[in-house]
Design an enzyme around this catalytic site. Structure first.
Site, mmCIF file in Angstrom:
data_model
loop_
_atom_site.group_PDB
_atom_site.id
_atom_site.type_symbol
_atom_site.label_atom_id
_atom_site.label_comp_id
_atom_site.label_asym_id
_atom_site.label_seq_id
_atom_site.Cartn_x
_atom_site.Cartn_y
_atom_site.Cartn_z
ATOM 1 N N GLU A 1 0.827 -1.218 0.000
ATOM 2 C CA GLU A 1 0.000 0.000 0.000
ATOM 3 C C GLU A 1 0.854 1.257 0.000
ATOM 4 O O GLU A 1 0.332 2.364 -0.019
ATOM 5 C CB GLU A 1 -0.909 0.004 1.239
ATOM 6 N N ARG B 1 16.361 10.198 -22.125
ATOM 7 C CA ARG B 1 16.286 10.694 -23.509
ATOM 8 C C ARG B 1 16.803 12.125 -23.626
ATOM 9 O O ARG B 1 17.096 12.596 -24.716
ATOM 10 C CB ARG B 1 14.842 10.617 -24.008
HETATM 11 N N1 LIG Z 1 0.172 6.067 -10.298
HETATM 12 C C1 LIG Z 1 1.445 6.056 -9.785
HETATM 13 N N2 LIG Z 1 2.418 6.948 -10.096
HETATM 14 O O1 LIG Z 1 3.501 6.640 -9.388
HETATM 15 N N3 LIG Z 1 3.289 5.546 -8.598
HETATM 16 C C2 LIG Z 1 2.022 5.162 -8.844
HETATM 17 C C3 LIG Z 1 1.351 4.011 -8.206
HETATM 18 O O2 LIG Z 1 0.253 3.640 -8.588
HETATM 19 N N4 LIG Z 1 2.031 3.432 -7.199
HETATM 20 C C4 LIG Z 1 1.461 2.293 -6.489
HETATM 21 C C5 LIG Z 1 0.593 2.722 -5.323
HETATM 22 C C6 LIG Z 1 0.824 1.673 -4.261
HETATM 23 C C7 LIG Z 1 1.962 0.803 -4.685
HETATM 24 O O3 LIG Z 1 2.913 0.743 -3.667
HETATM 25 C C8 LIG Z 1 2.549 1.447 -5.906
#
Ligand SMILES: Nc1nonc1C(=O)N[C@@H]1CC[C@H](O)C1
Length: 250
Positions: free
Chosen positions: A120, A158
């Protein structure tokens, strides 16, 4: 460009270190990625890297001590490898939305340590004490921060001089001019009755440049008008956009 990565799944990063433009840049030494896995700092028999959330509820968080040890090790190495203190970024949906401007800022700043969350996420006190900036690649929830980390590293790579074979292709990429990219065509000249626009076969480089710019402006106007808001256009750009709109209205 040096980037430190904190991740429970460093092997996922083969996708950018062993393939394509970024893989070539790594093999040529233009980009250096180093990895720290919190699991390597686990001292218990099961090498635990997750922990239960206070207040109960579903899911787990990344265990504090192993994550912090990995981040601290990456910070130290960043300073040793580059002579500069790093900017530690954490990828999460709660972060600033990543766009080309943000990529450019990150690529031109201090060396990056990128922290990829799992479960989480991470304890808020680590965000406060060990993370400098929180970034998001979009409003959706993924299983881990590794893919967002690779998106960020790829986009930043890039912009490193020499990484792209033909430097102009970075400039012509979408969003480098703050516009959507123009349509592209390659062989054959006709597919199911759809022909390549004549101007692209003409050999008139000036006409081709103007056509491409007009298409970029027109596409941006049609699909992402928000990108044009508050943006000043050159006289040429204004004229080309007006032409596109007139033709579109026909
Ligand atoms: N959208 C996003 N942009 O950067 N990271 C996320 C993302 O969904 N991270 C997840 C949330 C809980 C788990 O730990 C990883």
């Amino acid at each position: 460009m040096w980037v430190g990565v904190v991740s429970l799944f460093p092997e996922m990063f083969d996708a950018i270190t062993r393939h394509g433009v970024t893989g070539r840049a790594v093999s040529q030494g233009r980009i250096a990625l180093e990895f720290w896995n919190p699991r390597d700092y686990a001292s218990d028999r099961h090498r635990t890297v997750d922990d239960r959330p206070y207040g109960g509820g579903p899911g787990m968080l990344m265990k504090v001590d192993t994550l912090r040890a990995a981040i601290h090790a990456a910070r130290e190495r960043a300073s040793e490898a580059t002579g500069r203190s790093p900017r530690v970024v954490y990828l999460s949906p709660q972060g600033r939305r990543l766009d080309q401007q943000g990529v450019s800022e990150l690529a031109s700043g201090p060396p990056l340590v990128v922290v990829a969350g799992r479960y989480e996420g991470i304890d808020e006190r680590i965000v406060e004490s060990d993370i400098d900036e929180e970034w998001s690649i979009g409003d959706y929830v993924l299983s881990g921060g590794e893919l967002p980390a690779m998106v960020l590293i790829d986009a930043a790579a890039r912009l490193v001089p020499g990484v792209l074979g033909h430097q102009d292709s970075a400039v012509e990429d979408s969003f480098n001019e703050g516009l959507l990219d123009c349509p592209h065509y390659t062989r054959p000249e006709e597919i199911d009755g759809r022909r390549v626009p004549d101007v692209l076969l003409s050999g008139h480089h000036g006409e081709i440049r103007r056509w491409r710019l007009k298409q970029s402006l027109g596409r941006t106007w049609l699909r992402r008008p928000d990108l044009l808001e508050g943006r000043s256009l050159s006289a040429e750009q204004q004229k080309l956009l007006e032409e596109f709109i007139e033709e579109y209205a026909l």
